[in-house]
Design a protein around this motif. Structure first.
Motif, PDB file in Angstrom:
ATOM      1  N   THR A 278      23.960 -12.585  14.440  1.00 25.72           N
ATOM      2  CA  THR A 278      23.440 -11.908  13.245  1.00 25.72           C
ATOM      3  C   THR A 278      22.308 -10.958  13.614  1.00 25.72           C
ATOM      4  OG1 THR A 278      24.091 -13.779  11.856  1.00 25.72           O
ATOM      5  CG2 THR A 278      22.443 -12.272  10.958  1.00 25.72           C
TER       6      THR A 278
ATOM      7  N   TRP B 107      25.143 -16.841  11.571  1.00 27.63           N
ATOM      8  CA  TRP B 107      26.424 -16.123  11.514  1.00 27.63           C
ATOM      9  C   TRP B 107      27.412 -16.780  10.563  1.00 27.63           C
ATOM     10  CZ3 TRP B 107      27.644 -11.394  12.699  1.00 27.63           C
ATOM     11  CH2 TRP B 107      28.971 -11.009  12.784  1.00 27.63           C
TER      12      TRP B 107
ATOM     13  N   GLY C 252      26.064 -13.512   8.677  1.00 28.58           N
ATOM     14  CA  GLY C 252      26.787 -12.505   9.446  1.00 28.58           C
ATOM     15  C   GLY C 252      28.246 -12.378   9.059  1.00 28.58           C
TER      16      GLY C 252
END
Length: 261
Positions: free
Chosen positions: A145, A125, A99
């Motif tokens: 994410t 992430w 992410g």
């Protein structure tokens, strides 16, 4: 240092990924049961469920010699070139995306990959080891994410790959809650440690096997140039490239389940 990526991005990713190859044979440890692609197919009904997302047509991997090509820790500056190669070769891959500084930095690349029929999956992430986090931290790493990808593509991922392949009961519970299956691998090239594309290609070709899952990273300089040779050689050997869901079909990935060849 990558010429096309920041020092912080490379060091962060490399630090988290450096132990990946050594874990290939023991990844499903930590008390976690795993399911192979063959087992997933065997448990399913014979009718393959069609996707409503425009993903590529299903392949019968019970008959075809299938292998899944997957890429972790992107997207990055090299990903558009990779997508060009995959389009030319008519191959669909599975992308386990990070992410922070990846999905949020290259939104057009994420949209393009999804639009071209690739499977978009979750790699957390920030690439923290999930087995070292508290349950709410695990959920946050995955859910951020999930939401970022859904905002860009209209569809939340159904697959995730835990950083370094590290999982435990808490990771499994969070994955199940978020509708995510866990996917490991059977072949890796240690492409985080070399820019030698010929070596990356050789390592993957040496480890390739039916129902295998190849792990590469499109954020490193030597990886994308190795992909055409990998595809060409494995195609010559009779392999059919599929996404991870296609590899499991007619089964469908079950949330929380750990899949490993």
């Amino acid at each position: 240092m990558l010429k096309t990526a920041s020092r912080s991005t490379r060091s962060r990713a490399a630090a988290g990924i450096a132990a990946a190859a050594a874990l290939v044979l023991t990844l499903a440890g930590c008390g976690q049961d795993s399911t192979s692609p063959q087992e997933a197919r065997g448990r399913a009904a014979t009718e393959i469920r069609a996707k409503a997302t425009g993903s590529p047509a299903a392949v019968d991997c019970a008959k075809a010699k299938c292998i899944a090509l997957t890429f972790d820790a992107g997207p990055g500056p090299h990903t558009p070139q990779l997508l060009d190669i995959l389009k030319e070769k008519k191959v669909h891959a599975t992308f386990f995306l990070l992410g922070r500084k990846h999905v949020d930095t290259y939104p057009d690349t994420v949209r393009r990959a999804a639009a071209e029929g690739h499977e978009i999956a979750n790699h957390t992430w920030t690439h923290r080891r999930l087995d070292q986090l508290k349950p709410d931290e695990i959920r946050s790493e995955l859910d951020r994410t999930q939401q970022a990808v859904k905002a860009l593509t209209g569809r939340a991922p159904t697959l995730m790959r835990p950083p370094q392949g590290r999982t435990n009961d808490e990771v499994t519970a969070a994955s199940k809650e978020l509708g995510l299956s866990q996917v490991l691998w059977s072949a890796t090239a240690k492409d985080y440690a070399t820019t030698d594309s010929a070596l990356i290609r050789k390592r993957i070709l040496d480890q390739a096997s039916r129902d295998g899952i190849i792990l590469l990273h499109d954020i490193y300089d030597g990886t994308v140039p190795a992909v055409p040779g990998i595809i060409d050689e494995l195609t010559e050997r009779g392999y059919t490239f599929v996404t991870v869901p296609q590899l499991l079909a007619p089964g469908t990935p079950e949330p929380g389940t750990l899949y490993r060849p």
